[in-house]
Design a protein around this motif. Structure first.
Motif, PDB file in Angstrom:
ATOM      1  N   MET A  87      83.773 -33.126  -4.129  1.00 48.27           N
ATOM      2  CA  MET A  87      82.116 -32.895  -4.967  1.00 48.27           C
ATOM      3  C   MET A  87      81.076 -33.968  -5.457  1.00 48.27           C
ATOM      4  O   MET A  87      81.260 -35.017  -5.211  1.00 48.27           O
ATOM      5  CB  MET A  87      83.094 -32.829  -6.978  1.00 48.27           C
ATOM      6  N   VAL A  88      80.191 -33.516  -5.392  1.00 48.39           N
ATOM      7  CA  VAL A  88      78.897 -34.177  -5.793  1.00 48.39           C
ATOM      8  C   VAL A  88      78.048 -34.402  -6.915  1.00 48.39           C
ATOM      9  O   VAL A  88      78.091 -33.128  -7.781  1.00 48.39           O
ATOM     10  CB  VAL A  88      77.766 -33.994  -4.721  1.00 48.39           C
ATOM     11  N   VAL A 118      79.664 -28.438  -4.626  1.00 51.80           N
ATOM     12  CA  VAL A 118      81.584 -28.382  -3.776  1.00 51.80           C
ATOM     13  C   VAL A 118      81.921 -28.815  -2.513  1.00 51.80           C
ATOM     14  O   VAL A 118      80.742 -27.722  -2.162  1.00 51.80           O
ATOM     15  CB  VAL A 118      82.682 -28.568  -5.052  1.00 51.80           C
ATOM     16  N   VAL A 119      81.808 -29.342  -1.735  1.00 52.93           N
ATOM     17  CA  VAL A 119      82.306 -28.673  -0.135  1.00 52.93           C
ATOM     18  C   VAL A 119      83.713 -28.650  -0.508  1.00 52.93           C
ATOM     19  O   VAL A 119      84.185 -29.535  -0.516  1.00 52.93           O
ATOM     20  CB  VAL A 119      81.662 -29.639   0.272  1.00 52.93           C
ATOM     21  N   ALA A 158      88.541 -21.832  -5.618  1.00 51.04           N
ATOM     22  CA  ALA A 158      89.584 -23.054  -5.935  1.00 51.04           C
ATOM     23  C   ALA A 158      89.279 -24.029  -6.051  1.00 51.04           C
ATOM     24  O   ALA A 158      88.936 -24.603  -6.803  1.00 51.04           O
ATOM     25  CB  ALA A 158      90.526 -22.504  -5.043  1.00 51.04           C
ATOM     26  N   THR A 159      88.001 -24.731  -5.091  1.00 49.00           N
ATOM     27  CA  THR A 159      87.455 -25.997  -5.477  1.00 49.00           C
ATOM     28  C   THR A 159      86.567 -25.966  -6.499  1.00 49.00           C
ATOM     29  O   THR A 159      86.232 -26.356  -7.783  1.00 49.00           O
ATOM     30  CB  THR A 159      86.985 -26.031  -3.880  1.00 49.00           C
ATOM     31  N   VAL A 160      86.153 -24.530  -7.226  1.00 49.18           N
ATOM     32  CA  VAL A 160      84.142 -24.424  -8.410  1.00 49.18           C
ATOM     33  C   VAL A 160      85.517 -24.753  -9.394  1.00 49.18           C
ATOM     34  O   VAL A 160      85.258 -25.246 -10.124  1.00 49.18           O
ATOM     35  CB  VAL A 160      84.060 -22.965  -7.811  1.00 49.18           C
ATOM     36  N   SER A 161      87.036 -24.154  -9.168  1.00 44.62           N
ATOM     37  CA  SER A 161      87.871 -24.130 -10.676  1.00 44.62           C
ATOM     38  C   SER A 161      87.816 -25.955 -10.986  1.00 44.62           C
ATOM     39  O   SER A 161      88.931 -25.955 -12.084  1.00 44.62           O
ATOM     40  CB  SER A 161      88.716 -23.231 -10.719  1.00 44.62           C
ATOM     41  N   LEU A 162      87.670 -26.674  -9.809  1.00 50.85           N
ATOM     42  CA  LEU A 162      88.715 -27.966 -10.497  1.00 50.85           C
ATOM     43  C   LEU A 162      87.359 -28.708 -10.788  1.00 50.85           C
ATOM     44  O   LEU A 162      87.745 -29.860 -11.366  1.00 50.85           O
ATOM     45  CB  LEU A 162      89.088 -28.690  -8.590  1.00 50.85           C
ATOM     46  N   VAL A 168      87.835 -30.197 -14.467  1.00 54.02           N
ATOM     47  CA  VAL A 168      88.653 -31.791 -14.623  1.00 54.02           C
ATOM     48  C   VAL A 168      88.157 -33.166 -14.207  1.00 54.02           C
ATOM     49  O   VAL A 168      87.646 -33.496 -14.390  1.00 54.02           O
ATOM     50  CB  VAL A 168      89.087 -31.286 -13.794  1.00 54.02           C
ATOM     51  N   VAL A 169      87.120 -32.973 -12.723  1.00 54.09           N
ATOM     52  CA  VAL A 169      86.544 -33.960 -12.390  1.00 54.09           C
ATOM     53  C   VAL A 169      85.250 -33.946 -13.020  1.00 54.09           C
ATOM     54  O   VAL A 169      84.928 -35.680 -12.802  1.00 54.09           O
ATOM     55  CB  VAL A 169      86.155 -33.498 -10.687  1.00 54.09           C
ATOM     56  N   THR A 170      84.693 -32.916 -13.721  1.00 52.41           N
ATOM     57  CA  THR A 170      83.351 -33.351 -14.590  1.00 52.41           C
ATOM     58  C   THR A 170      83.718 -34.838 -15.357  1.00 52.41           C
ATOM     59  O   THR A 170      83.192 -35.234 -16.344  1.00 52.41           O
ATOM     60  CB  THR A 170      82.828 -32.282 -14.574  1.00 52.41           C
TER      61      THR A 170
END
Ligand code: ADP
Length: 518
Positions: free
Chosen positions: A97-98, A108-109, A114-118, A121-123
């Motif tokens: 994630m950038v 996100v790459v 699935a990755t977007v849904s994460l 949490v990361v933000t």
């Protein structure tokens, strides 16, 4: 004799035993210290191995970060796909994630559902990273790209973050990875390599004793005595231990070996000190025997000399007129001369034996004949001294290989002793016989006998029984029996004694019948 021995004993204790014991105690003490130092060195070595794994993990991620930055800076089309490919190659990464320098989510790459849904949490985690980002910026300006771990509320994933500069703009990148995949696939080969066959490196969740990974892939691992956290993986620890044995086992084993060594050396030394003491004691005893010998022999020579000179003087002055008296004086002179020459002969014979100069001339010898002839030479003296004596030969005695003169010498010594050491029971028997492969000659008396303790020593040179001052009452040199023993050894035979105090003694000379014994 006791006091010099006590001195020697004390000297051995002070010079050998005490220093050895003190040295051993000191050695054992220093073994313990050494063991602690060695354990410390071991631990440092194990620490260094774990450090190298953390370093490797840092290098892997740093490398990936640089390649990602280069790819993004290249301006080539499809750079996002290239980043995605780099992530896939790393095997354990889910996505990257950038965020921009204000910590706002950019992309996100790979961009999947699935990755977007994460991203929330990361933000959320990146939000609290202001200070960290400033720190990373300072490092980056200094030319060092530091990778840090972000605390995530989702504990099945780990987030590793780093700063990049892409087209002059600062970018905060967070790579999400599966920690256990990362351990197994990225760090595993490295752990196996550094562990070699010697160590076992295991990975645990913090606080757990059950490993989630072991370098040898065996479940029954030894518990790592050294544990270190991963720099880049929150909640995981590495442990390292020697395979099969712990450091403590190893140290104990070595300590035990060292103690054994010291113990055995000490025992050997004590044994050696004992031997030295025994040797010195024997030498001291021998010296004592020698000095007794000199005083005995001087006495034995002086007495006949005094008698001879007294009688010769009397005869020379012609004061004695009685023919019988004169004859008696001559007899005394003759007897004393014979005693003197016997004494001198004995000393000569002994010195020949000591110098190994005595030559034995072996020939077919009839022991009965030697016994009879020798006893005959004693007839006059024995009768004169009131002895009953007899010869009891065995008819079937075979001839033996022997030096006739030497056998006669041996018999003379035994008969002489039988006379000297007989009390009121003046009874001497000389007999012969055969037992097994040995023909024997025996001289038996009913004299004072010899205690069992003394029987062990009477064949040693200079030894005389000093009990009840016997040695002072009966004249002798302590050489007779040692000469006889030597003669018997030269015949490959031996001498034995049967005796009990007060009842008499029987000395037996054994000759092998068929030549040499061996
Ligand atoms: P010595 O000159 O003293 O007789 P030997 O070597 O012949 O020396 O004997 C050693 C010692 O053995 C003697 O001093 C004596 O005590 C003891 N011994 C030898 N023969 C006899 C014997 N027949 N009876 C008792 N004691 C004996």
């Amino acid at each position: 004799m006791k006091s010099p021995l006590r001195k020697v004993g004390l000297l051995i204790v002070v010079v050998i035993i005490l220093p050895v014991l003190v040295f051993s105690a000191f050695e054992i003490g220093s073994y313990r210290q050494n063991e602690n130092v060695i354990q410390e060195i071991y631990r440092n070595q194990l620490d260094a191995i774990l450090y190298s794994i953390n370093q490797y993990s840092d290098d892997v991620m740093g490398n990936l970060a640089s390649r990602i930055e280069n790819t993004l800076n290249s301006g080539n089309p499809g750079s996002e796909e290239k980043v995605e490919q780099l992530l896939t190659e790393m095997q354990a990464a889910t996505c990257m994630m950038v965020f921009d320098s204000d910590r706002s989510f950019v992309s996100v790459v790979p961009d999947t559902e699935a990755t977007v849904s994460l991203s929330p949490v990361v933000t959320e985690a990146v939000e609290g990273q202001r200070e960290e980002i400033i720190r990373l910026r300072t490092y980056l300006r200094g030319g060092y790209r530091k990778i840090i771990t972000l605390p995530l509320s989702n504990d099945s994933l780990q987030a590793m973050a780093f700063l990049t500069r892409v087209n002059e703009a600062e970018q905060y990148n967070v790579i999400l990875i599966h920690p256990e995949k990362y351990i197994r696939l990225v760090l595993g080969p490295k752990m196996q390599q550094v562990a070699g066959g010697k160590f076992e490196i295991s990975v645990y969740r913090s606080g757990s004793l059950k490993p989630v990974y072991t370098s040898s892939n065996q479940g029954d691992t030894v518990q790592g005595t050294i544990r270190k956290p991963f720099w880049l993986l929150g909640g995981y620890e590495m442990g390292i231990e020697l395979k099969d044995k712990t450091i403590t086992d190893l140290s104990r084993e070595r300590m035990r070996r060292s103690l054994w060594f010291v113990g055995v050396m000490d025992l050997l030394l004590l044994f050696g000190a004992g031997l030295i003491f025994r040797n010195i004691r024997q030498q001291v005893e021998l010296t004592q025997l020698k000095s007794d010998f000199i005083s005995n022999v001087s006495h034995e020579i002086r007495t006949p000399l005094a008698l001879i000179s007294m009688y010769v003087e009397t005869l020379e002055m012609e004061r004695v007129k009685d023919k019988n008296k004169i004859k008696e004086y001559y007899t005394v002179i003759l007897n004393e001369t014979a005693r003197l020459s016997a004494m001198v002969n004995r000393i000569l014979s002994f010195s020949q034996i000591e110098g190994k100069k005595r030559k034995f001339v072996m020939g077919h010898t009839d022991l009965n004949e030697v016994a009879e002839a020798t006893l005959r030479t004693f007839t006059y003296t024995l009768e004169n001294k009131g002895f009953r004596f007899s010869l009891e030969p065995t008819d079937l005695l075979p001839m033996v290989q022997a030096d006739r003169e030497a056998v006669a010498d041996a018999l003379v010594n035994l008969i002489d002793n039988a006379m000297k050491y007989s009390g009121d029971q003046k009874d001497i028997t000389v007999r012969s016989g055969i037992t097994g492969n040995f023909a024997w000659l025996e001289v038996e008396d009913r004299g004072i006998g010899i205690s069992e303790k003394d029987q062990k020593h009477i064949f040693d040179k200079f030894y005389r029984v000093t009990e009840k001052n016997l040695a002072n009452r009966v004249k002798g040199s302590g050489l007779g029996l040692s000469i006889v023993k030597h003669i018997m050894e030269a015949h490959a035979g031996n001498i034995t004694v049967k005796s009990s105090p007060g009842a008499g003694s029987a000395f037996r000379l054994h000759f092998p019948v068929n030549g040499k014994k061996k």
